[in-house]
Write an enzyme that holds these catalytic residues in place. Structure first.
Site, PDB file in Angstrom:
ATOM      1  N   ARG A 224     -10.495 -11.529   1.910  1.00 13.32           N
ATOM      2  CA  ARG A 224     -11.322 -12.090   1.170  1.00 13.32           C
ATOM      3  C   ARG A 224     -10.703 -13.506   1.341  1.00 13.32           C
ATOM      4  NH1 ARG A 224     -11.596  -9.294  -4.288  1.00 13.32           N
ATOM      5  NH2 ARG A 224     -11.399  -7.264  -2.636  1.00 13.32           N
TER       6      ARG A 224
ATOM      7  N   LYS B  72       1.004  -1.569   0.253  1.00  8.79           N
ATOM      8  CA  LYS B  72       0.304  -0.200  -0.197  1.00  8.79           C
ATOM      9  C   LYS B  72       1.054   1.374  -0.120  1.00  8.79           C
ATOM     10  CE  LYS B  72      -3.958  -1.733   2.351  1.00  8.79           C
ATOM     11  NZ  LYS B  72      -5.212  -1.456   1.659  1.00  8.79           N
TER      12      LYS B  72
HETATM   13  N1  BES Z   1      -8.261  -3.656   3.891  1.00  8.89           N
HETATM   14  C1  BES Z   1      -8.512  -3.365   2.825  1.00  8.89           C
HETATM   15  C2  BES Z   1      -9.697  -2.741   2.668  1.00  8.89           C
HETATM   16  C3  BES Z   1      -9.700  -1.462   3.060  1.00  8.89           C
HETATM   17  C4  BES Z   1      -9.183   0.116   2.486  1.00  8.89           C
HETATM   18  C5  BES Z   1     -10.413  -0.967   3.985  1.00  8.89           C
HETATM   19  C6  BES Z   1      -9.382   1.522   2.833  1.00  8.89           C
HETATM   20  C7  BES Z   1     -10.881   0.371   4.958  1.00  8.89           C
HETATM   21  C8  BES Z   1      -9.624   1.650   4.442  1.00  8.89           C
HETATM   22  C9  BES Z   1      -8.254  -4.765   2.101  1.00  8.89           C
HETATM   23  O1  BES Z   1      -7.528  -5.500   2.413  1.00  8.89           O
HETATM   24  C10 BES Z   1      -7.804  -4.072   0.238  1.00  8.89           C
HETATM   25  O2  BES Z   1      -6.664  -3.459   0.315  1.00  8.89           O
HETATM   26  N2  BES Z   1      -8.465  -4.168  -0.656  1.00  8.89           N
HETATM   27  C11 BES Z   1      -8.401  -3.762  -1.771  1.00  8.89           C
HETATM   28  C12 BES Z   1      -8.675  -4.320  -3.029  1.00  8.89           C
HETATM   29  C13 BES Z   1      -8.006  -4.452  -4.172  1.00  8.89           C
HETATM   30  C14 BES Z   1      -6.872  -5.135  -4.345  1.00  8.89           C
HETATM   31  C15 BES Z   1      -8.982  -5.759  -4.988  1.00  8.89           C
HETATM   32  C16 BES Z   1      -8.883  -2.018  -1.560  1.00  8.89           C
HETATM   33  O3  BES Z   1     -10.146  -2.478  -1.570  1.00  8.89           O
HETATM   34  O4  BES Z   1      -7.819  -1.196  -2.702  1.00  8.89           O
HETATM   35 MN    MN Z   2      -6.175  -5.078   1.763  1.00  9.24          MN
END
Ligand code: BES
Ligand code: MN
Ligand code: ZN
Length: 499
Positions: A353, A279
């Site tokens: 997931r 990230k």
């Molecule tokens: N934990 C994150 C989602 C999230 C983002 C929660 C911001 C709270 C605030 C999740 O694990 C994630 O990183 N999801 C990705 C999925 C994508 C790579 C398909 C996302 O939402 O960018």
């Molecule tokens: Mn994530």
């Protein structure tokens, strides 16, 4: 804080401060006219100048005269009467408690439940007001070596009801609020805990401690058992971290032995760095909240046990850390899940997931009547709904309807997104049975479609709480940080289900 119920004439109550709710435009009730006399006409003055109209967010603090029983009166605007709801009372109580605590007043009398709310009982009104005060009193200051003096911790808060109302009914509402808020505050604490403290093992130990406290069963599956049983998706996420993964399992038996349980599953990523699909640095600190779904499940189990709800519950919280390292999974890796289905990992940041897939397969062994999972699953959910509602999706409209209603009544709003079969096309993989991302369009839905691949033939709903688990700024009743979102809606659902 000590909460008690009192009944009687609001204008005869000896208290450092009496708090009353006022509906917009309803400024001339008998009570308010009598009150105006006690404060020497200061109330009518403030309404004439439009300083106070009763609109939502309005408040007015007045010092009472010699003849009055209360030393001060705090009036809180409730907004227009047709829109008055339990949520308005909860917010008003939070706002009053917060304002008085900021003024170093920790003891007062809340007369907010005196206001009638359509389709709600005295117990529900008392519960809403008590929740507002209890949640406004929450703080996370265990790492502040100099404890801030303001806002003051609340001391003695009274809940005033009408002279002809039932003390016992109001007390039952108050007791419910205390049990529920204990669950909410437990969840908030866990979410606010920093990542260095909060290993998956720490989360597991907190669950064990809570279970002992309220007398429910807790079992932990450690790495060896997870490996033996084939939790390939969960272990895949965990392999980039030095910290040991856990599957936390809880059981509460409030119903009879034959009753099939309701199952709760919560995402427990204690820190989500994204893994190799790292990230960006900005706001990465907030990813200590990526176990908020798990925290809500633990908080709900605590509250359900305290309330002695007549249902059987099981809970599963897969707890892992998602880190980049030489042992981490790579984009392109293929994992074999507990269900036997293979998953192509295209983005290691779509880790929630993966762990939920295995937890959803595992929970099927309990033959649950209903399964509800909660997860901070997608950033896309924040794009869709902002910070005002969580998304709900599932395979059973009846369950979704019940959840929407529980969300509305508890003040934890949910909004349904569709889960048509068409979306599953986006997660078809060329190399495995399914892939863990469906591209940018409809990110929240394709994440749910992925989970659905691992849902057996049980009734299931998924709550994406990404936009609701963390409050960036804070408001009355909710300091910046973990919100404990989900506990109140789930308890409302469970109480409604058994009524
Ligand atoms: N934990 C994150 C989602 C999230 C983002 C929660 C911001 C709270 C605030 C999740 O694990 C994630 O990183 N999801 C990705 C999925 C994508 C790579 C398909 C996302 O939402 O960018
Ligand atoms: Mn994530
Ligand atoms: Zn995540």
């Amino acid at each position: 804080m000590k909460l008690t119920v009192k009944k009687g004439d609001p204008l005869k109550q000896k208290t450092p401060c009496l708090v009353l709710g006022v509906s917009e435009g309803k400024l001339k009730t008998t009570l308010l006219q009598q009150l105006d006399k006690q404060v020497g006409g200061a109330f009518s003055q403030a309404t004439r100048s439009k300083e106070f109209t009763g609109s939502k967010g309005d408040s007015l603090l007045l010092y009472a005269g010699k003849g009055a029983a209360a030393e001060r009166v705090l009036l809180i605007g409730l907004g227009k009467e047709p829109a008055l709801s339990l949520a308005s009372l909860r917010q008003a109580a939070s706002s009053a408690a917060r304002q008085l605590a900021e003024r170093q007043l920790g003891s007062f009398l809340l007369g907010l439940a005196l206001v009638a709310v359509k389709k709600s009982s005295l117990a529900e009104r008392a519960q809403a007001v008590a929740e507002g005060a209890l949640l406004a009193d929450y703080r996370y200051d265990r790492y502040q070596t100099k404890k801030p003096g303001r806002p003051l911790a609340l001391d003695k808060v009274g809940l005033l009801i009408g002279a002809k109302e039932s003390l016992a009914e109001a007390q039952s509402g108050l007791a419910a609020a205390e049990a529920i808020c204990a669950g909410v505050c437990f969840a908030r604490d866990l979410v606010n805990d920093p990542g260095n403290l909060k290993s998956p093992e720490y989360l597991a130990m907190e669950a064990v401690r809570m279970a002992e406290q309220v007398g429910i069963k807790c079992r932990l599956l450690r790495r060896a058992q997870l490996e033996k049983q084939g939790f390939g998706a969960l272990l895949g996420v965990a392999q980039g971290s030095e910290r040991e993964p856990y599957l936390i399992l809880l059981e509460y038996q409030g119903g009879n032995g034959e009753q099939k349980p309701i199952a709760l599953v919560g995402k427990g990523v204690v820190f989500d760095a994204g893994g190799i699909s790292l990230k960006p640095a900005e706001k990465m600190d907030e990813m200590k909240m990526d176990m908020a779904g798990g925290a809500a499940v633990l908080g709900t189990m605590l509250a359900a046990a305290r309330l002695q709800l007549p249902v059987n519950l099981v809970a599963a919280v897969p707890a892992v850390e998602n880190m980049p390292s030489g042992t981490a999974i790579r984009p392109g890796d293929i994992l074999t899940s507990l269900s036997g289905k293979t998953i192509e990992v295209l983005n290691t940041d779509a880790e929630g997931r993966l762990i939920l897939a295995d937890a959803l397969s595992y929970i099927g062994r309990y033959q649950p009547r209903v399964v509800i999972d909660l997860a901070t699953l997608t950033g896309a959910c924040i794009i869709a709904l902002g910070n005002h509602a969580a998304a709900v999706l599932g395979n059973h409209d009846g369950l979704i309807r019940q959840l929407l209603k529980a969300g509305e009544r508890s003040g934890e709003r949910l909004w349904q997104l569709p889960l048509w079969e068409d979306y599953a096309a986006q997660i078809k993989s060329d190399f495995a049975d399914v892939k863990n991302t469906g591209g940018r369009p409809a990110g929240t839905i394709t994440a749910a479609a992925f989970l659905q691949q691992f849902v057996d033939d049980y009734t299931w709903a998924h709550l994406d709480i990404a936009g609701m688990a963390w409050d960036e700024k804070g408001k009355p009743g909710q300091p910046k940080g973990g919100t404990g979102f989900g506990v109140r809606a789930l308890i409302e659902y469970l109480r409604g289900d058994v009524k």
